[in-house]
Scaffold this motif. Structure first.
Motif, mmCIF file in Angstrom:
data_model
loop_
_atom_site.group_PDB
_atom_site.id
_atom_site.type_symbol
_atom_site.label_atom_id
_atom_site.label_comp_id
_atom_site.label_asym_id
_atom_site.label_seq_id
_atom_site.Cartn_x
_atom_site.Cartn_y
_atom_site.Cartn_z
ATOM 1 N N THR A 155 0.852 -1.179 0.000
ATOM 2 C CA THR A 155 0.000 0.000 0.000
ATOM 3 C C THR A 155 0.897 1.242 0.000
ATOM 4 O OG1 THR A 155 -1.647 -1.212 1.304
ATOM 5 C CG2 THR A 155 -1.882 1.190 1.166
ATOM 6 N N PRO A 156 0.781 2.108 -1.015
ATOM 7 C CA PRO A 156 1.679 3.274 -1.082
ATOM 8 C C PRO A 156 1.513 4.204 0.110
ATOM 9 C CG PRO A 156 0.557 2.910 -3.184
ATOM 10 C CD PRO A 156 -0.121 2.027 -2.182
ATOM 11 N N THR A 157 2.622 4.831 0.494
ATOM 12 C CA THR A 157 2.639 5.816 1.577
ATOM 13 C C THR A 157 3.418 7.046 1.112
ATOM 14 O OG1 THR A 157 4.607 4.754 2.512
ATOM 15 C CG2 THR A 157 2.473 4.101 3.428
ATOM 16 N N PRO A 158 3.167 8.224 1.719
ATOM 17 C CA PRO A 158 3.899 9.427 1.314
ATOM 18 C C PRO A 158 5.375 9.328 1.701
ATOM 19 C CG PRO A 158 1.956 9.974 2.638
ATOM 20 C CD PRO A 158 2.180 8.508 2.762
ATOM 21 N N TYR A 159 6.208 10.051 0.988
ATOM 22 C CA TYR A 159 7.635 10.133 1.338
ATOM 23 C C TYR A 159 8.205 11.427 0.771
ATOM 24 C CZ TYR A 159 8.585 8.687 -3.473
ATOM 25 O OH TYR A 159 8.621 8.620 -4.840
ATOM 26 N N LYS A 192 -2.963 13.422 -11.037
ATOM 27 C CA LYS A 192 -4.031 13.718 -11.986
ATOM 28 C C LYS A 192 -5.286 13.007 -11.518
ATOM 29 C CE LYS A 192 -1.047 14.485 -15.979
ATOM 30 N NZ LYS A 192 -0.836 14.235 -17.424
ATOM 31 N N GLU A 193 -6.421 13.655 -11.706
ATOM 32 C CA GLU A 193 -7.681 13.124 -11.180
ATOM 33 C C GLU A 193 -7.940 11.703 -11.659
ATOM 34 O OE1 GLU A 193 -10.795 12.800 -8.875
ATOM 35 O OE2 GLU A 193 -9.731 14.721 -8.959
ATOM 36 N N THR A 194 -7.632 11.414 -12.919
ATOM 37 C CA THR A 194 -7.916 10.091 -13.468
ATOM 38 C C THR A 194 -7.026 9.004 -12.888
ATOM 39 O OG1 THR A 194 -6.393 10.455 -15.329
ATOM 40 C CG2 THR A 194 -8.711 11.046 -15.662
ATOM 41 N N LEU A 195 -5.956 9.402 -12.214
ATOM 42 C CA LEU A 195 -5.012 8.425 -11.663
ATOM 43 C C LEU A 195 -5.214 8.198 -10.169
ATOM 44 C CD1 LEU A 195 -1.784 9.560 -13.549
ATOM 45 C CD2 LEU A 195 -3.389 7.746 -14.188
ATOM 46 N N ILE A 196 -6.177 8.873 -9.574
ATOM 47 C CA ILE A 196 -6.495 8.675 -8.156
ATOM 48 C C ILE A 196 -7.442 7.479 -8.039
ATOM 49 C CG2 ILE A 196 -7.520 9.680 -6.090
ATOM 50 C CD1 ILE A 196 -6.799 12.448 -7.224
ATOM 51 N N LYS A 197 -7.034 6.491 -7.253
ATOM 52 C CA LYS A 197 -7.779 5.239 -7.181
ATOM 53 C C LYS A 197 -8.187 4.925 -5.743
ATOM 54 C CE LYS A 197 -7.195 4.717 -11.553
ATOM 55 N NZ LYS A 197 -8.343 4.893 -12.489
ATOM 56 N N ASP A 198 -9.206 4.096 -5.623
ATOM 57 C CA ASP A 198 -9.672 3.644 -4.313
ATOM 58 C C ASP A 198 -8.853 2.426 -3.876
ATOM 59 O OD1 ASP A 198 -11.897 5.464 -3.866
ATOM 60 O OD2 ASP A 198 -12.868 4.427 -5.529
ATOM 61 N N PHE A 199 -8.130 2.575 -2.789
ATOM 62 C CA PHE A 199 -7.419 1.467 -2.154
ATOM 63 C C PHE A 199 -8.287 1.033 -0.968
ATOM 64 C CE2 PHE A 199 -4.170 3.251 -4.724
ATOM 65 C CZ PHE A 199 -3.132 2.330 -4.842
ATOM 66 N N THR A 238 3.414 6.056 -15.814
ATOM 67 C CA THR A 238 2.385 6.681 -15.000
ATOM 68 C C THR A 238 2.478 6.202 -13.553
ATOM 69 O OG1 THR A 238 0.028 7.270 -15.022
ATOM 70 C CG2 THR A 238 0.583 4.946 -15.410
ATOM 71 N N HIS A 239 1.604 6.710 -12.689
ATOM 72 C CA HIS A 239 1.434 6.230 -11.309
ATOM 73 C C HIS A 239 -0.056 6.012 -11.087
ATOM 74 C CE1 HIS A 239 5.125 8.490 -10.999
ATOM 75 N NE2 HIS A 239 4.789 9.353 -10.072
ATOM 76 N N ILE A 240 -0.368 5.349 -9.981
ATOM 77 C CA ILE A 240 -1.694 5.500 -9.388
ATOM 78 C C ILE A 240 -1.508 6.065 -7.986
ATOM 79 C CG2 ILE A 240 -2.988 3.833 -10.742
ATOM 80 C CD1 ILE A 240 -2.545 1.764 -8.542
ATOM 81 N N PHE A 241 -2.479 6.883 -7.592
ATOM 82 C CA PHE A 241 -2.437 7.589 -6.315
ATOM 83 C C PHE A 241 -3.590 7.139 -5.425
ATOM 84 C CE2 PHE A 241 -0.426 10.229 -9.501
ATOM 85 C CZ PHE A 241 0.721 10.690 -8.869
ATOM 86 N N VAL A 242 -3.410 7.305 -4.128
ATOM 87 C CA VAL A 242 -4.379 6.822 -3.146
ATOM 88 C C VAL A 242 -5.424 7.895 -2.857
ATOM 89 C CG1 VAL A 242 -4.683 5.928 -0.811
ATOM 90 C CG2 VAL A 242 -2.597 5.366 -2.107
ATOM 91 N N ARG A 243 -6.682 7.568 -3.118
ATOM 92 C CA ARG A 243 -7.741 8.525 -2.812
ATOM 93 C C ARG A 243 -7.756 8.815 -1.305
ATOM 94 N NH1 ARG A 243 -11.417 9.737 -6.232
ATOM 95 N NH2 ARG A 243 -11.355 7.701 -7.280
ATOM 96 N N GLY A 244 -7.867 10.086 -0.945
ATOM 97 C CA GLY A 244 -7.875 10.484 0.453
ATOM 98 C C GLY A 244 -6.499 10.644 1.061
ATOM 99 N N ASP A 245 -5.460 10.523 0.255
ATOM 100 C CA ASP A 245 -4.091 10.670 0.745
ATOM 101 C C ASP A 245 -3.893 12.033 1.390
ATOM 102 O OD1 ASP A 245 -1.151 9.912 0.762
ATOM 103 O OD2 ASP A 245 -1.070 11.700 -0.493
ATOM 104 N N GLN A 246 -3.103 12.077 2.453
ATOM 105 C CA GLN A 246 -2.905 13.324 3.200
ATOM 106 C C GLN A 246 -2.151 14.380 2.403
ATOM 107 O OE1 GLN A 246 0.135 12.957 6.400
ATOM 108 N NE2 GLN A 246 0.327 10.832 5.747
ATOM 109 N N ILE A 247 -1.359 13.973 1.413
ATOM 110 C CA ILE A 247 -0.610 14.934 0.603
ATOM 111 C C ILE A 247 -1.431 15.369 -0.603
ATOM 112 C CG2 ILE A 247 1.541 15.379 -0.632
ATOM 113 C CD1 ILE A 247 1.795 14.795 2.412
#
Length: 297
Positions: free
Chosen positions: A194-198, A256-263, A237-246
């Motif tokens: 599960t991705p985390t900020p860094y 990008k909005e299209t790359l934000i996903k539900d984990f 590309t990446h996928i990003f975590v919806r609701g991420d603190q960053i």
């Protein structure tokens, strides 16, 4: 800032210099190089004139660039980091990956990709022992007509829960990266973290610039993908975590909005899709369907 009143003589001097510098590139054999250098001159001189750059500020800028050079090594590229935090890297990506129908959007490559990542099978674990919460990743690769792309190569890599990629350790480990291929239905599945900020490296001149301007060095939580297949445009590309603190405050403007996903997080003991035993660990799952643009797009 407001532009001070300038006399006609002063304006003429500044414009004459720009024109003279531009003309110095007129005899360049390479037409593209000529175009780039003359446009660069116009924009750089325009910046100096707009902000009325002082000599002290120019000296500070030269020292900053010198420090970027001294900080750069074979494992760290401070100038690319500078390009990233100014949004230049993302703009270059946008220019070179034009929107095409519903093709998946590209984003920054990042400095931590490594050639020759291990091959894993479907359902394999790309963590290779890296610490973090397990994440089940599934998806399908197709073209813009919805036809599945069989045999597409998917490279994946990410930081561990401590915010470090394997290459940032000093023990030559290989973890948090792998590659696999789509099946006959264009589908793929694997275990990740599960991705985390860094934070991006912030102990050099770019980090000092961010601190001085009140900006955070943190990157939004993400998982890297590079997808390649014959006759298709390679997608980075990446996928990003919806609701991420960053979130949108990502220091390199990659979100990008299209790359934000539900984990989706599952409690410890919840059965996994492939029967993997995780004991008392929580885990997440995410779906990322990928659409490739044709190579000619």
């Amino acid at each position: 800032m407001s532009t001070p009143f300038l006399s006609e003589d002063q304006l003429a001097r500044e414009v004459e210099l720009i024109e003279r510098v531009e003309r110095s590139f007129d005899r360049a054999d390479n037409a593209r190089l000529k175009q780039i250098m003359q446009a660069l001159v116009r924009h750089l001189h325009g910046f100096v004139r707009e902000v009325r750059l002082t000599e002290q500020e120019w000296n500070t800028a030269m020292q900053f660039l010198t420090d970027c050079g001294r900080t750069t090594t074979d494992k760290r590229q401070e100038f690319i980091l500078l390009s990233d935090v100014l949004g230049i890297s993302m703009q270059v990506i946008s220019v070179n990956n034009e929107a095409y129908r519903d093709a998946t959007e590209a984003t920054v490559f990042g400095p931590f990709f490594v050639q020759g990542a291990p091959l894993i099978g479907h359902g394999g674990d790309m963590a290779f022992g890296a610490p973090g919460e397990p994440c089940w990743v599934v998806g399908r690769v197709s073209d813009t007509d919805g036809t599945p792309v069989q045999g597409a190569r998917i490279d994946v890599w990410e930081a561990d829960e401590d915010g470090l990629y394997d290459v940032q350790y000093n023990d030559a480990r290989t973890s948090g990266r792998a590659h696999l291929f789509t099946d006959h239905n264009g589908e793929y599945r694997f275990w990740a973290l599960t991705p985390t900020p860094y934070p991006i490296p912030d102990d050099g001149p770019v980090g000092r610039m961010l601190s001085a301007t009140g900006r955070s060095p943190l990157r939004a939580s993400h998982l890297h993908f590079m997808v390649s297949a014959s006759s298709y445009r390679t997608l980075v590309t990446h996928i990003f975590v919806r609701g991420d603190q960053i979130g949108w405050a990502d220091s390199v403007f990659g979100v990008k909005e299209t790359l934000i996903k539900d984990f989706t997080r599952h409690p410890a003991g919840t059965p996994t899709p492939d029967g993997r035993e995780l004991g008392q660990q929580t885990w997440t799952d995410v779906r990322f369907d990928i659409v490739l643009a044709p190579a000619s797009a």
